[in-house]
Design an enzyme around this catalytic site. Structure first.
Site, PDB file in Angstrom:
ATOM      1  N   ASP A 116      -3.474   4.275  -2.063  1.00  0.00           N
ATOM      2  CA  ASP A 116      -4.395   4.710  -0.998  1.00  0.00           C
ATOM      3  C   ASP A 116      -4.406   6.240  -0.927  1.00  0.00           C
ATOM      4  O   ASP A 116      -3.828   6.838  -0.021  1.00  0.00           O
ATOM      5  CB  ASP A 116      -3.922   4.090   0.324  1.00  0.00           C
TER       6      ASP A 116
ATOM      7  N   LYS B   2       0.847  -1.200   0.000  1.00  0.00           N
ATOM      8  CA  LYS B   2       0.000   0.000   0.000  1.00  0.00           C
ATOM      9  C   LYS B   2       0.881   1.248   0.000  1.00  0.00           C
ATOM     10  O   LYS B   2       1.746   1.398   0.859  1.00  0.00           O
ATOM     11  CB  LYS B   2      -0.912   0.023   1.234  1.00  0.00           C
TER      12      LYS B   2
ATOM     13  N   THR C 144     -11.700   6.004  10.958  1.00  0.00           N
ATOM     14  CA  THR C 144     -11.759   5.436  12.317  1.00  0.00           C
ATOM     15  C   THR C 144     -11.199   6.408  13.359  1.00  0.00           C
ATOM     16  O   THR C 144     -11.378   6.197  14.552  1.00  0.00           O
ATOM     17  CB  THR C 144     -10.991   4.102  12.393  1.00  0.00           C
TER      18      THR C 144
ATOM     19  N   LYS D 274      -7.452   8.001  -1.388  1.00  0.00           N
ATOM     20  CA  LYS D 274      -8.788   8.391  -0.884  1.00  0.00           C
ATOM     21  C   LYS D 274      -9.336   9.602  -1.637  1.00  0.00           C
ATOM     22  O   LYS D 274      -9.612  10.651  -1.060  1.00  0.00           O
ATOM     23  CB  LYS D 274      -8.738   8.685   0.626  1.00  0.00           C
TER      24      LYS D 274
ATOM     25  N   ASP E  27     -13.768  14.385  -4.427  1.00  0.00           N
ATOM     26  CA  ASP E  27     -13.872  15.617  -5.222  1.00  0.00           C
ATOM     27  C   ASP E  27     -15.149  15.506  -6.054  1.00  0.00           C
ATOM     28  O   ASP E  27     -15.944  14.572  -5.848  1.00  0.00           O
ATOM     29  CB  ASP E  27     -12.609  15.754  -6.103  1.00  0.00           C
TER      30      ASP E  27
ATOM     31  N   ARG F 231       3.400  -1.646  10.558  1.00  0.00           N
ATOM     32  CA  ARG F 231       4.560  -1.795  11.432  1.00  0.00           C
ATOM     33  C   ARG F 231       4.887  -3.204  11.913  1.00  0.00           C
ATOM     34  O   ARG F 231       6.082  -3.517  12.072  1.00  0.00           O
ATOM     35  CB  ARG F 231       4.426  -0.808  12.602  1.00  0.00           C
TER      36      ARG F 231
HETATM   37  O1  C5P Z   1       1.426   0.216  11.018  1.00  0.00           O
HETATM   38  P1  C5P Z   1      -0.035  -0.103  10.965  1.00  0.00           P
HETATM   39  O2  C5P Z   1      -0.330  -1.582  10.797  1.00  0.00           O
HETATM   40  O3  C5P Z   1      -0.810   0.510  12.118  1.00  0.00           O
HETATM   41  O4  C5P Z   1      -0.524   0.620   9.615  1.00  0.00           O
HETATM   42  C1  C5P Z   1      -1.893   0.612   9.233  1.00  0.00           C
HETATM   43  C2  C5P Z   1      -2.066   1.319   7.927  1.00  0.00           C
HETATM   44  O5  C5P Z   1      -3.454   1.381   7.640  1.00  0.00           O
HETATM   45  C3  C5P Z   1      -1.558   2.762   7.899  1.00  0.00           C
HETATM   46  O6  C5P Z   1      -1.150   3.050   6.557  1.00  0.00           O
HETATM   47  C4  C5P Z   1      -2.791   3.560   8.263  1.00  0.00           C
HETATM   48  O7  C5P Z   1      -2.761   4.854   7.745  1.00  0.00           O
HETATM   49  C5  C5P Z   1      -3.881   2.744   7.575  1.00  0.00           C
HETATM   50  N1  C5P Z   1      -5.215   2.912   8.132  1.00  0.00           N
HETATM   51  C6  C5P Z   1      -5.521   2.676   9.461  1.00  0.00           C
HETATM   52  N2  C5P Z   1      -6.796   2.856   9.920  1.00  0.00           N
HETATM   53  C7  C5P Z   1      -7.756   3.273   9.091  1.00  0.00           C
HETATM   54  C8  C5P Z   1      -7.476   3.507   7.746  1.00  0.00           C
HETATM   55  C9  C5P Z   1      -6.178   3.321   7.293  1.00  0.00           C
HETATM   56  O8  C5P Z   1      -4.656   2.272  10.230  1.00  0.00           O
HETATM   57  N3  C5P Z   1      -8.979   3.404   9.541  1.00  0.00           N
END
Ligand code: C5P
Length: 238
Positions: free
Chosen positions: A61, A34, A120, A63, A66, A211
């Site tokens: 990603d 992503k 979220t 989003k 517009d 992560r």
């Molecule tokens: O490192 P981690 O597993 O927390 O990364 C989650 C990814 O998903 C990040 O790119 C974050 O921006 C994205 N994301 C999220 N929650 C959402 C939408 C997207 O954690 N509701």
């Protein structure tokens, strides 16, 4: 060879070098990647093309949100770039989502079109401030149904929303879930999390994981551990 993995690794890096370094350590037949707003704003289409040349499917990603004409054109541009998945904001409305779906329907090998419903990060108080009536779950469900009616293939949702959405959306509607944490990993700043196995068992189609993989000493080993956990889980989805 087409990638069959349910894992999408979030490349939340500030520059192309770090993203390419991580990509070099993992197998493109075992996960997708992503690319989000920060990395794309810094490294652009050239990085997406470099990652695709390494064999990775890319979820762009960005989003889009517009007017319908602009979002449709942006989706066509993403399709021309060859990405596997692209997303729009459901709050852009049904006509905007339908314009995006129609634009992609005219493309050979179109990317999967996904919508974001309610971020979220927004709680009920914040929803009220922008004129949306809480609870968030009701708004998420309504926007997901609107997305499905507009011809969108699925939504990004919290793992806590999978069960609700699976009850109300068609079986083929895709659920893409971040907020995933294996038991062995730190939760970081994620609050409403599920394990990979639980999310798949509940009906998620794709897991967005950052992560736990990107910050691991050995990213490929972390990916393999998560694959093993998913393989051991009974699946309710394709
Ligand atoms: O490192 P981690 O597993 O927390 O990364 C989650 C990814 O998903 C990040 O790119 C974050 O921006 C994205 N994301 C999220 N929650 C959402 C939408 C997207 O954690 N509701």
């Amino acid at each position: 060879m087409r990638c069959e993995s349910k894992i999408i690794v979030a490349l939340d890096f500030p520059a192309a070098d770090a993203a390419l370094n991580l990509a070099a350590q993992i197998d493109p037949s075992r996960c997708r990647l992503k690319v989000g707003k920060e990395l794309f704003t810094r490294a652009g289409p050239a990085l997406v093309e470099s990652l695709q040349r390494l064999g990775f499917d890319i979820f762009l990603d960005l989003k889009y949100h517009d007017i319908p004409n602009t979002v449709a054109a942006a989706c066509r541009a993403a399709a021309d770039l060859g990405v596997w998945m692209v997303n729009v904001h459901a709050l852009g409305g049904q006509r905007m989502m339908a314009a995006a779906a129609e634009a992609l329907a005219g493309v050979s090998q179109p990317p999967l079109l996904i919508a974001v419903t309610i971020l979220t990060s927004m709680d009920d108080a914040e929803l009220s401030l922008i004129g949306l009536q809480p609870p968030a779950a009701a708004r998420v469900q309504a926007l997901a149904e609107l997305a499905a009616a507009a011809g969108v293939a699925g939504v990004v949702c919290s793992p806590k929303e999978i069960t609700l959405l699976r009850q109300h959306l068609p079986d083929h509607f895709l659920l893409v879930t971040p907020g995933i944490r294996p038991l062995w990993s730190a939760s970081d700043d994620q609050k409403r999390i599920k394990t990979p196995a639980a999310a798949i068992r509940d009906g998620s189609n794709y897991l967005v994981i950052g992560r736990p993989i990107t910050a691991a000493d050995n990213p490929m080993s972390a990916l393999e551990l998560i694959e093993a956990e998913i393989a051991a889980a009974p699946s309710t989805s394709e």
